[in-house]
Design an enzyme around this catalytic site. Structure first.
Site, PDB file in Angstrom:
ATOM      1  CG  ASN A  10      -1.812   1.061   1.424  1.00 41.14           C
ATOM      2  OD1 ASN A  10      -1.718   2.046   0.708  1.00 41.14           O
ATOM      3  ND2 ASN A  10      -2.702   0.943   2.394  1.00 41.14           N
ATOM      4  CE  LYS A  17      -1.098   2.322   6.598  1.00 41.27           C
ATOM      5  NZ  LYS A  17      -2.525   2.559   6.607  1.00 41.27           N
ATOM      6  NE  ARG A  93      -5.770   2.291  -0.097  1.00 38.17           N
ATOM      7  CZ  ARG A  93      -5.917   3.032   0.981  1.00 38.17           C
ATOM      8  NH1 ARG A  93      -5.016   2.982   1.936  1.00 38.17           N
ATOM      9  NH2 ARG A  93      -6.952   3.811   1.110  1.00 38.17           N
ATOM     10  CG  HIS A 181     -11.174   5.847   2.846  1.00 37.86           C
ATOM     11  ND1 HIS A 181     -11.600   7.071   3.286  1.00 37.86           N
ATOM     12  CD2 HIS A 181      -9.834   5.845   3.003  1.00 37.86           C
ATOM     13  CE1 HIS A 181     -10.559   7.787   3.696  1.00 37.86           C
ATOM     14  NE2 HIS A 181      -9.480   7.058   3.521  1.00 37.86           N
ATOM     15  N   GLY A 210      -9.714   8.628   9.775  1.00 35.13           N
ATOM     16  CA  GLY A 210      -8.269   8.551  10.021  1.00 35.13           C
ATOM     17  C   GLY A 210      -7.655   9.851   9.550  1.00 35.13           C
ATOM     18  NE  ARG A 241      -6.194  13.821   2.014  1.00 36.55           N
ATOM     19  CZ  ARG A 241      -6.472  12.529   1.871  1.00 36.55           C
ATOM     20  NH1 ARG A 241      -7.452  12.153   1.073  1.00 36.55           N
ATOM     21  NH2 ARG A 241      -5.794  11.614   2.526  1.00 36.55           N
ATOM     22  CB  ILE A 329     -10.085   9.599  14.380  1.00 35.17           C
ATOM     23  CG1 ILE A 329      -8.812  10.382  14.040  1.00 35.17           C
ATOM     24  CG2 ILE A 329     -11.011  10.426  15.268  1.00 35.17           C
ATOM     25  CD1 ILE A 329      -9.034  11.632  13.185  1.00 35.17           C
ATOM     26  CD  GLU A 379      -7.484   0.825   4.348  1.00 36.24           C
ATOM     27  OE1 GLU A 379      -6.491   1.072   5.076  1.00 36.24           O
ATOM     28  OE2 GLU A 379      -8.054   1.699   3.696  1.00 36.24           O
TER      29      GLU A 379
HETATM   30  P1  AMP Z   1      -5.066   6.522  10.414  1.00 36.69           P
HETATM   31  O1  AMP Z   1      -4.816   7.433   9.245  1.00 36.69           O
HETATM   32  O2  AMP Z   1      -6.249   5.637  10.234  1.00 36.69           O
HETATM   33  O3  AMP Z   1      -3.836   5.775  10.852  1.00 36.69           O
HETATM   34  O4  AMP Z   1      -5.442   7.474  11.665  1.00 36.69           O
HETATM   35  C1  AMP Z   1      -4.571   8.461  12.129  1.00 36.69           C
HETATM   36  C2  AMP Z   1      -5.329   9.387  13.071  1.00 36.69           C
HETATM   37  O5  AMP Z   1      -5.850   8.623  14.189  1.00 36.69           O
HETATM   38  C3  AMP Z   1      -4.473  10.487  13.653  1.00 36.69           C
HETATM   39  O6  AMP Z   1      -5.171  11.730  13.620  1.00 36.69           O
HETATM   40  C4  AMP Z   1      -4.308  10.055  15.102  1.00 36.69           C
HETATM   41  O7  AMP Z   1      -4.134  11.142  15.957  1.00 36.69           O
HETATM   42  C5  AMP Z   1      -5.643   9.396  15.372  1.00 36.69           C
HETATM   43  N1  AMP Z   1      -5.591   8.573  16.578  1.00 36.69           N
HETATM   44  C6  AMP Z   1      -4.911   7.431  16.786  1.00 36.69           C
HETATM   45  N2  AMP Z   1      -5.059   7.019  18.077  1.00 36.69           N
HETATM   46  C7  AMP Z   1      -5.859   7.945  18.689  1.00 36.69           C
HETATM   47  C8  AMP Z   1      -6.382   8.102  20.010  1.00 36.69           C
HETATM   48  N3  AMP Z   1      -6.120   7.215  20.978  1.00 36.69           N
HETATM   49  N4  AMP Z   1      -7.174   9.174  20.254  1.00 36.69           N
HETATM   50  C9  AMP Z   1      -7.438  10.072  19.301  1.00 36.69           C
HETATM   51  N5  AMP Z   1      -6.987   9.981  18.038  1.00 36.69           N
HETATM   52  C10 AMP Z   1      -6.211   8.930  17.723  1.00 36.69           C
END
Ligand code: AMP
Length: 401
Positions: A10, A17, A93, A181, A210, A241, A329, A379
């Site tokens: 990915n 990844k 991906r 997504h 995320g 974004r 998130i 994913e």
């Molecule tokens: P991703 O792109 O799916 O890896 O998500 C990244 C986002 O998830 C970033 O904004 C991180 O700050 C948020 N994130 C990860 N763990 C936490 C947490 N425990 N509380 C709040 N946000 C989180």
């Protein structure tokens, strides 16, 4: 003895990844990892199997100067740990599959040309995905290469949700609401079918929150509408974004502020969203911990847009039976889930605050008309399953010959 495996790749703009999955019998994760900051200060993180070893390494520039270097370095580590692995398939991906692809495809030389031809639709992502394919083809010339498209899951959109109100010729040229997504939504749809088949058959909104963020309305496990459109810029605000923005802002920036299109693109993709609003960070953890009014406003805007889209998607679905949160998130932030669900009893959502605080899978009360769930997305597993399916089909053909 060798162990047949599938690799998943990915490739993002500065990250890669990857995963390694056993393809003997049921597909099983052997390792997943990430090389980030490729070309700058690269760092490698890998975890081996559920509950297994975790490795983090700072890499030197030459170990990950580009995607091929990053892939080679990651593979060297995997080979060291899993020496009997024999790579039979590589699943990729690919952000854009265009209007034609509603399912994964095997990447042959003509297919690679098709993927290249789709680059103008996703100029910031597709070239990196293709670099990943080229790197894998060079490293594993005998392995099956499989493309899994982020757009494919949304090809079930009804046409009314696939169009913009432009003159018709643009639709025919491919200016459509593709949605992204899709691998994440595919995984969640499959998990719902497994754990809650009645909900899967119903009206579900999935919020993939995320660093990139979008939402998808599903009927019977299939995409009916999503918040992302022609590009992965539309819909919810994201880490950097803008999300939905009036196209008139672009005219203003170009005509009145004299910005070039490249500067506007950079502004919309890299300097806006949570980072732009907070002036602090694109990372939700940092914003939740900060006590500035700007960070609070960035969170307010994020939550407001999610709630607004939730209502819009429920209207598109003709009602709501379940909401699923996923992404970094969605899976981890109790605060964001609580704020999204607050005062949503009018739509049938009643959050169980204790379950939400515990990160339970079901976070609504037993009496809530709408079930609210947290399902960690995967994913890489969707890509590995697709590669496995092509391998099995190939083996089947070979056996029949
Ligand atoms: P991703 O792109 O799916 O890896 O998500 C990244 C986002 O998830 C970033 O904004 C991180 O700050 C948020 N994130 C990860 N763990 C936490 C947490 N425990 N509380 C709040 N946000 C989180």
């Amino acid at each position: 003895m060798t162990q047949p495996v599938a690799i998943t790749i990915n490739a993002g703009s500065s990250s890669l990844k990857f995963g390694m999955f056993s393809t003997t019998g049921e597909i099983a994760e052997l390792a997943v990892g990430l090389v980030e900051n490729i070309g700058a200060a690269p760092r490698l993180r890998v975890s081996f199997g559920a509950g297994g070893d975790r490795v983090t390494q700072d890499l030197s520039g030459y170990q990950a100067a580009d995607h091929q270097g990053a892939l080679q370095t990651a593979l060297a580590l995997l080979r060291d740990r899993i020496p009997d692995a024999q790579v039979r398939a590589v699943g990729h991906r690919i952000v854009h599959g265009g209007a034609a692809h509603a399912a994964p495809v095997q990447i042959t030389a003509p297919m690679l040309d098709t993927l290249r031809a789709l680059s103008p639709f996703a100029p910031l992502h597709q070239p990196h995905n293709i670099a990943g394919v080229e790197a894998a083809m060079a490293l594993f010339p005998d392995a099956l290469q499989v493309a899994c498209f982020d757009t494919a899951f949304h090809r079930t959109h009804p046409k009314v949700n696939d169009m913009f109100a432009l003159p018709r010729a643009y639709y025919d040229k491919g200016v459509r609401r593709y949605g992204f997504h899709g691998l994440s939504y595919d995984y969640i749809s499959g998990e719902l079918a497994r754990i809650a088949p009645l909900l899967h058959a119903g009206r579900v909104v999935v919020a993939h929150l995320g660093n990139g963020a979008s939402m998808c309305g599903m009927l019977g496990g299939r995409s009916v509408a999503s918040t992302m459109g022609f590009t992965a810029l539309d819909g919810l605000p994201m880490g950097t974004r803008t999300g939905q923005i009036d196209p008139g802002v672009t005219f203003y920036l170009v005509e009145q502020e004299g910005k070039t299109l490249d500067e506007v693109r950079d502004l919309y993709y890299k300097r806006s969203g949570l980072l732009g609003l907070s002036g602090l960070s694109n990372d939700m953890r940092t914003l939740e911990a900060a006590d500035t009014p700007e960070a609070a406003e960035a969170i307010d805007y994020f939550v407001f847009r999610i709630r607004r889209e939730l209502g819009a998607l429920a209207a598109a679905l003709g009602g709501l039976d379940a909401v699923v949160f996923c992404g970094g998130i969605g899976e981890n932030s109790r605060l964001i889930r609580e704020r999204v669900c607050a005062g949503m009893d009018w739509i049938g959502i009643e959050l169980d605050r204790a379950r939400n605080a515990d990160n339970d899978m079901v976070i609504s009360t037993p009496l809530s008309r709408v079930r609210v769930m947290v399902i960690p997305t995967n994913e890489e597993l969707v890509i590995a399953r697709a590669a496995h399916a092509f391998l099995s089909a190939g083996d089947g053909q070979a056996a029949a010959e």
